[in-house]
Motif scaffolding. Structure first.
Motif, PDB file in Angstrom:
ATOM      1  N   CYS A   1       1.658  81.728  75.348  1.00  9.03           N
ATOM      2  CA  CYS A   1       2.681  82.644  75.853  1.00  9.03           C
ATOM      3  C   CYS A   1       3.423  83.336  74.711  1.00  9.03           C
ATOM      4  N   LYS A   2       2.886  83.252  73.496  1.00  5.25           N
ATOM      5  CA  LYS A   2       3.569  83.843  72.338  1.00  5.25           C
ATOM      6  C   LYS A   2       2.763  85.003  71.770  1.00  5.25           C
ATOM      7  N   THR A   3       3.466  86.003  71.288  1.00  2.00           N
ATOM      8  CA  THR A   3       2.852  87.136  70.609  1.00  2.00           C
ATOM      9  C   THR A   3       3.150  87.002  69.127  1.00  2.00           C
ATOM     10  N   VAL A   4       2.104  87.044  68.308  1.00  2.00           N
ATOM     11  CA  VAL A   4       2.250  86.891  66.863  1.00  2.00           C
ATOM     12  C   VAL A   4       1.943  88.230  66.203  1.00  2.00           C
ATOM     13  N   VAL A   5       2.915  88.737  65.445  1.00  2.00           N
ATOM     14  CA  VAL A   5       2.744  89.982  64.712  1.00  2.00           C
ATOM     15  C   VAL A   5       2.781  89.642  63.227  1.00  2.00           C
TER      16      VAL A   5
ATOM     17  N   THR B   1       3.217  88.663  53.345  1.00  2.00           N
ATOM     18  CA  THR B   1       2.880  88.816  54.757  1.00  2.00           C
ATOM     19  C   THR B   1       3.364  87.580  55.497  1.00  2.00           C
ATOM     20  N   LEU B   2       4.161  87.795  56.526  1.00  2.00           N
ATOM     21  CA  LEU B   2       4.722  86.725  57.349  1.00  2.00           C
ATOM     22  C   LEU B   2       4.323  86.937  58.798  1.00  2.00           C
ATOM     23  N   ASP B   3       4.282  85.848  59.560  1.00  2.00           N
ATOM     24  CA  ASP B   3       4.037  85.935  60.995  1.00  2.00           C
ATOM     25  C   ASP B   3       5.371  85.954  61.733  1.00  2.00           C
ATOM     26  N   PHE B   4       5.556  86.932  62.580  1.00  2.00           N
ATOM     27  CA  PHE B   4       6.702  87.014  63.465  1.00  2.00           C
ATOM     28  C   PHE B   4       6.201  86.556  64.833  1.00  2.00           C
ATOM     29  N   VAL B   5       6.652  85.384  65.271  1.00  2.00           N
ATOM     30  CA  VAL B   5       6.166  84.768  66.508  1.00  2.00           C
ATOM     31  C   VAL B   5       7.217  84.996  67.595  1.00  2.00           C
ATOM     32  N   PHE B   6       6.865  85.824  68.569  1.00  2.00           N
ATOM     33  CA  PHE B   6       7.782  86.222  69.629  1.00  2.00           C
ATOM     34  C   PHE B   6       7.485  85.474  70.917  1.00  2.00           C
ATOM     35  N   THR B   7       8.539  85.044  71.600  1.00  2.00           N
ATOM     36  CA  THR B   7       8.439  84.560  72.974  1.00  2.00           C
ATOM     37  C   THR B   7       9.211  85.550  73.835  1.00  2.00           C
ATOM     38  N   LEU B   8       8.553  86.062  74.850  1.00  2.00           N
ATOM     39  CA  LEU B   8       9.143  87.081  75.721  1.00  2.00           C
ATOM     40  C   LEU B   8       9.343  86.533  77.125  1.00  2.00           C
ATOM     41  N   GLU B   9      10.434  86.929  77.738  1.00  2.00           N
ATOM     42  CA  GLU B   9      10.700  86.614  79.153  1.00  2.00           C
ATOM     43  C   GLU B   9      11.443  87.788  79.759  1.00  2.00           C
ATOM     44  N   GLY B  10      10.985  88.216  80.893  1.00  2.00           N
ATOM     45  CA  GLY B  10      11.661  89.305  81.583  1.00  2.00           C
ATOM     46  C   GLY B  10      11.749  90.579  80.767  1.00  2.00           C
ATOM     47  N   GLY B  11      10.749  90.821  79.941  1.00  2.00           N
ATOM     48  CA  GLY B  11      10.729  92.044  79.139  1.00  2.00           C
ATOM     49  C   GLY B  11      11.619  92.017  77.910  1.00  2.00           C
TER      50      GLY B  11
END
Length: 88
Positions: free
Chosen positions: A51-55, A69-79
């Protein structure tokens, strides 16, 4: 503020060994980081892990080891972003 449109009011950010909670703390962190490092960000790849988006992002700025270079790990809920973890 554009940040408030993307980030939940109770979101968390983990960066450089600290955890910030809440939109105000995140806004202050963002401004402080921009001033301290005078950095630019360039996304280089994206993936989804569960459920995570890694940029993966190239950061160039006023800090030792630049660029990195780093990973930005996002958890999204409700946009909105509810959690962000920045990892080496």
């Amino acid at each position: 503020d554009a940040l408030a449109e993307c980030v939940a009011s109770d979101a968390t950010v983990q960066d450089e060994g600290q955890t910030l909670k809440g939109l105000r703390a995140i806004q202050a962190w963002r401004l402080e980081t921009a001033k301290k490092y005078q950095h630019t960000l360039e996304p280089v790849a994206t993936t989804t892990r569960g459920c995570k988006t890694v940029v993966s992002t190239k950061l160039t700025g006023n800090f030792p080891g630049s660029p990195v270079t780093l990973d930005f790990v996002f958890t999204l809920e409700g946009g909105k972003i509810v959690a962000l973890e920045i990892r080496p």
